[in-house]
Design a protein around this motif. Structure first.
Motif, PDB file in Angstrom:
ATOM      1  N   PRO A 243       0.805  -1.230   0.000  1.00 26.02           N
ATOM      2  CA  PRO A 243       0.000   0.000   0.000  1.00 26.02           C
ATOM      3  C   PRO A 243       0.839   1.282   0.000  1.00 26.02           C
ATOM      4  O   PRO A 243       0.360   2.320  -0.432  1.00 26.02           O
ATOM      5  CB  PRO A 243      -0.816  -0.119   1.300  1.00 26.02           C
ATOM      6  CG  PRO A 243      -0.091  -1.094   2.152  1.00 26.02           C
ATOM      7  CD  PRO A 243       0.673  -1.991   1.243  1.00 26.02           C
ATOM      8  N   HIS A 244       2.103   1.197   0.457  1.00 29.90           N
ATOM      9  CA  HIS A 244       2.923   2.403   0.571  1.00 29.90           C
ATOM     10  C   HIS A 244       3.665   2.712  -0.720  1.00 29.90           C
ATOM     11  O   HIS A 244       4.432   3.662  -0.782  1.00 29.90           O
ATOM     12  CB  HIS A 244       3.927   2.231   1.716  1.00 29.90           C
ATOM     13  CG  HIS A 244       4.825   1.054   1.505  1.00 29.90           C
ATOM     14  ND1 HIS A 244       4.357  -0.245   1.462  1.00 29.90           N
ATOM     15  CD2 HIS A 244       6.160   0.982   1.291  1.00 29.90           C
ATOM     16  CE1 HIS A 244       5.368  -1.066   1.248  1.00 29.90           C
ATOM     17  NE2 HIS A 244       6.469  -0.332   1.134  1.00 29.90           N
TER      18      HIS A 244
ATOM     19  N   GLN B  95      -8.992  -3.632 -10.375  1.00 29.21           N
ATOM     20  CA  GLN B  95      -7.751  -2.973 -10.822  1.00 29.21           C
ATOM     21  C   GLN B  95      -6.559  -3.455  -9.994  1.00 29.21           C
ATOM     22  O   GLN B  95      -5.478  -3.677 -10.518  1.00 29.21           O
ATOM     23  CB  GLN B  95      -7.906  -1.452 -10.707  1.00 29.21           C
ATOM     24  CG  GLN B  95      -8.842  -0.887 -11.767  1.00 29.21           C
ATOM     25  CD  GLN B  95      -9.187   0.571 -11.512  1.00 29.21           C
ATOM     26  OE1 GLN B  95      -9.194   1.038 -10.373  1.00 29.21           O
ATOM     27  NE2 GLN B  95      -9.499   1.286 -12.580  1.00 29.21           N
ATOM     28  N   GLN B  96      -6.787  -3.608  -8.683  1.00 31.07           N
ATOM     29  CA  GLN B  96      -5.682  -4.085  -7.830  1.00 31.07           C
ATOM     30  C   GLN B  96      -5.260  -5.502  -8.236  1.00 31.07           C
ATOM     31  O   GLN B  96      -4.083  -5.839  -8.229  1.00 31.07           O
ATOM     32  CB  GLN B  96      -6.110  -4.081  -6.359  1.00 31.07           C
ATOM     33  CG  GLN B  96      -6.319  -2.683  -5.825  1.00 31.07           C
ATOM     34  CD  GLN B  96      -6.157  -2.613  -4.297  1.00 31.07           C
ATOM     35  OE1 GLN B  96      -5.281  -3.241  -3.730  1.00 31.07           O
ATOM     36  NE2 GLN B  96      -7.003  -1.836  -3.654  1.00 31.07           N
TER      37      GLN B  96
ATOM     38  N   TYR C  92      -1.664   5.294  -5.828  1.00 39.69           N
ATOM     39  CA  TYR C  92      -1.438   4.294  -4.790  1.00 39.69           C
ATOM     40  C   TYR C  92      -2.558   3.254  -4.846  1.00 39.69           C
ATOM     41  O   TYR C  92      -3.697   3.595  -5.190  1.00 39.69           O
ATOM     42  CB  TYR C  92      -1.364   4.954  -3.410  1.00 39.69           C
ATOM     43  CG  TYR C  92      -0.039   5.664  -3.216  1.00 39.69           C
ATOM     44  CD1 TYR C  92       1.058   4.987  -2.686  1.00 39.69           C
ATOM     45  CD2 TYR C  92       0.121   6.988  -3.620  1.00 39.69           C
ATOM     46  CE1 TYR C  92       2.287   5.623  -2.548  1.00 39.69           C
ATOM     47  CE2 TYR C  92       1.340   7.631  -3.481  1.00 39.69           C
ATOM     48  CZ  TYR C  92       2.425   6.939  -2.958  1.00 39.69           C
ATOM     49  OH  TYR C  92       3.640   7.556  -2.834  1.00 39.69           O
ATOM     50  N   PRO C  93      -2.254   2.000  -4.505  1.00 42.82           N
ATOM     51  CA  PRO C  93      -3.246   0.932  -4.657  1.00 42.82           C
ATOM     52  C   PRO C  93      -4.574   1.219  -3.957  1.00 42.82           C
ATOM     53  O   PRO C  93      -5.634   0.808  -4.427  1.00 42.82           O
ATOM     54  CB  PRO C  93      -2.565  -0.290  -4.038  1.00 42.82           C
ATOM     55  CG  PRO C  93      -1.120   0.010  -4.115  1.00 42.82           C
ATOM     56  CD  PRO C  93      -0.964   1.489  -4.034  1.00 42.82           C
ATOM     57  N   GLY C  94      -4.511   1.931  -2.814  1.00 50.74           N
ATOM     58  CA  GLY C  94      -5.741   2.226  -2.081  1.00 50.74           C
ATOM     59  C   GLY C  94      -6.775   2.972  -2.916  1.00 50.74           C
ATOM     60  O   GLY C  94      -7.973   2.945  -2.596  1.00 50.74           O
TER      61      GLY C  94
ATOM     62  N   GLU D  26       5.635   1.426  -8.691  1.00 51.26           N
ATOM     63  CA  GLU D  26       6.648   0.920  -7.753  1.00 51.26           C
ATOM     64  C   GLU D  26       6.325  -0.512  -7.289  1.00 51.26           C
ATOM     65  O   GLU D  26       7.223  -1.312  -7.059  1.00 51.26           O
ATOM     66  CB  GLU D  26       6.752   1.853  -6.541  1.00 51.26           C
ATOM     67  CG  GLU D  26       7.423   3.174  -6.880  1.00 51.26           C
ATOM     68  CD  GLU D  26       7.174   4.257  -5.812  1.00 51.26           C
ATOM     69  OE1 GLU D  26       7.855   5.282  -5.872  1.00 51.26           O
ATOM     70  OE2 GLU D  26       6.287   4.067  -4.932  1.00 51.26           O
ATOM     71  N   ASN D  27       5.016  -0.797  -7.172  1.00 47.91           N
ATOM     72  CA  ASN D  27       4.621  -2.163  -6.830  1.00 47.91           C
ATOM     73  C   ASN D  27       5.170  -3.150  -7.851  1.00 47.91           C
ATOM     74  O   ASN D  27       5.643  -4.226  -7.507  1.00 47.91           O
ATOM     75  CB  ASN D  27       3.089  -2.289  -6.819  1.00 47.91           C
ATOM     76  CG  ASN D  27       2.502  -2.252  -5.422  1.00 47.91           C
ATOM     77  OD1 ASN D  27       2.411  -3.277  -4.763  1.00 47.91           O
ATOM     78  ND2 ASN D  27       2.130  -1.062  -4.960  1.00 47.91           N
ATOM     79  N   VAL D  28       5.106  -2.740  -9.127  1.00 46.61           N
ATOM     80  CA  VAL D  28       5.488  -3.662 -10.209  1.00 46.61           C
ATOM     81  C   VAL D  28       7.004  -3.694 -10.421  1.00 46.61           C
ATOM     82  O   VAL D  28       7.558  -4.722 -10.794  1.00 46.61           O
ATOM     83  CB  VAL D  28       4.724  -3.292 -11.514  1.00 46.61           C
ATOM     84  CG1 VAL D  28       5.115  -4.206 -12.657  1.00 46.61           C
ATOM     85  CG2 VAL D  28       3.219  -3.362 -11.271  1.00 46.61           C
TER      86      VAL D  28
END
Ligand SMILES: Nc1ncnc2c1ncn2[C@@H]1O[C@H](COP(=O)(O)OP(=O)(O)OP(=O)(O)O)[C@@H](O)[C@H]1O
Length: 454
Positions: A304-305, A355-356, A347-349, A310-312
């Motif tokens: 989540p941060h 989508q997430q 951000y994922p939130g 950046e997640n990918v």
């Protein structure tokens, strides 16, 4: 370094012996394998009553020591007046001896091809001959190769026995030199080294073949959590480019199998191989292996941060050590692929569940896996979001990604999978093409399950 009386001509004498060893081995293995293929196919396709005499004769060749076979065979051909040379007699006897083992290897390899796979081939209209040529032999070859290599190495060593018929092969040549030069240790060491050199390329073939398989092989896997046996002997082979859906009741062990495949859970018995590497073997580099196998869970587990981008990029940068620019290029490509090109900095939130989940798929794809495991990836989604994730999976399947999908979406399993496996109480109760599973299920459990979910 060595003080030896061994001259160049002695070495040439040994080399001549080695050539004879090679010739006897090559002829016997070639002829024995050809016979083994014919006998093995015959044994696997014809009733045991008809093949009984053949089985008996082959058992004799496997049970009686080769030396006795050579001496008796030589005596027999002399009595029969065939006039065979010792070389011909040796090759004939060794070929028959080899064929007895090769027959069993071929039979084992044919039987290792799951009946369901063969049924699937036949259901597509392949004739028996096409099934054998396109399915059974290519699949069986992989099973047979290590045993066949072992057989070849064994025949090479056993071929030394033909010296009893007066043939000067490698061992006999070294014996002659030992008698003449009285240097047994040195000469036998040289002979041993020549045997090693002859065998080495063949032995390496087995090792290089281990990396040759391109598939996931699950062999008789068992897994318990405490007293609860969740997997009770699961076998499944998923070939490159294949999409296999796993369906079944809650608690039947579907998710557990996926976590065992990429080594997140240990197994109690059986084997799982990915491209020929055993997942749970001691010494296997699990992190390296996991890079080949992406897994996406029901819960997408976004970081989540970190932004979507950046997640990918996280794993390609940290695990693969990719430079930032290259990781971002790949991430953008994958996120565009799953329809999230406009969410890179979000951000994922701020994303919907669908989508997430698509971001989680892109995150796994950014590692360029060879295989993707999907564990009920639509189960936690609102119904209106299920379609977009399934469309992403369909797209991947059409692109040729090898996938195992645990799913409750029967429409998806029917439309996208090449094969569907129905899990029931820790075993695959039935597996086959979707037309069979959904159109004409063979097992009562499958019928019952499907009548409840439809
Ligand atoms: N880590 C664990 N520790 C103990 N028991 C577990 C663990 N993981 C799974 N189980 C148990 O193993 C059984 C099989 O679980 P699994 O999640 O594989 O089933 P499933 O077929 O995927 O079911 P569902 O469709 O409901 O997800 C269940 O009874 C579950 O409670």
């Amino acid at each position: 370094m060595f003080d030896t009386a061994l001259t160049l001509s002695d070495l040439l004498f040994l080399a001549q012996g080695a050539l004879v060893t090679l010739a006897v081995t090559a002829i016997s293995v070639l002829a024995g394998t050809l016979l083994g293929v014919v006998f093995g196919v015959f044994r696997s396709n014809v009733s045991a009553w008809v093949t009984f005499p053949l089985i008996f004769v082959l058992d004799v060749f496997r049970s009686v020591p080769l030396l006795i076979q050579l001496i008796l065979g030589n005596a027999f051909q002399a009595i029969a007046g065939w006039g065979w040379s010792p070389f011909v007699t040796s090759c004939v006897i060794l070929s028959l001896y080899t064929s007895a083992y090769a027959t069993e290897i071929v039979r084992g390899a044919i039987e290792a091809v799951p009946q369901t796979t063969r049924r699937a081939a036949r259901s597509l209209g392949l004739t028996w001959r096409q099934d054998m040529a396109n399915i059974v032999f290519p699949m069986g070859l992989r099973v047979a190769l290590p045993s066949w290599i072992g057989l070849t190495l064994g025949v090479m060593k056993d071929s030394a026995l033909v010296l009893w018929l007066g043939i000067i092969e490698l061992l006999r040549a070294s014996q002659i030199l030992v008698t003449r030069l009285q240097e047994p240790l040195f000469i036998l060491s040289v002979a041993g080294a020549i045997y090693f050199l002859l065998s080495f390329p063949i032995a390496r073939l087995a090792v290089s073949n281990e990396g040759g398989a391109r598939m996931i092989e699950i062999e008789n896997v068992r897994k318990s959590f405490g007293p609860l046996e969740v997997l009770k002997g699961v076998s499944l082979t998923v070939n490159k480019g294949e999409v296999v859906s796993i369906i079944g009741g809650s608690g039947s062990g579907k998710s557990t199998l996926l976590t065992c495949i990429n080594g997140l859970e240990p197994i109690d018995a059986g084997r799982i191989l990915i491209d020929g590497t055993e997942v749970h073997a001691r010494g296997t580099d699990l992190n390296k292996l996991r890079r080949k196998v992406g897994i996406v869970f029901q819960q997408w587990n976004a970081f989540p941060h970190l932004t979507v981008l950046e997640n990918v990029t996280l794993a390609p940068r940290k695990v693969l050590g990719m430079p930032k620019a290259q990781a971002e290029e790949i991430a953008v490509r994958q996120l565009t692929h799953v329809g999230l090109a406009d969410k890179l900095k979000v951000y994922p939130g701020r994303l919907s569940g669908g989508q997430q989940q698509r971001m989680a798929i892109a995150r796994a794809l950014a590692m360029s896996p060879s295989y993707m495991l999907f564990d009920e990836v639509t189960s936690a989604l609102d119904p209106q979001l299920v379609g977009e994730v399934l469309d992403t999976l369909k797209m991947l399947a059409e692109e040729g990604m090898t996938m195992i999908c645990v799913t409750h979406e029967m429409g998806f399993a029917r439309d996208v999978s090449k094969r569907v496996a129905f899990f029931h109480q820790g075993v695959i109760a039935e597996i086959g093409p979707p037309e069979q599973i959904f159109g004409a299920p063979q097992s009562a459990e499958t019928r019952k399950f499907l009548s409840n979910v439809r």
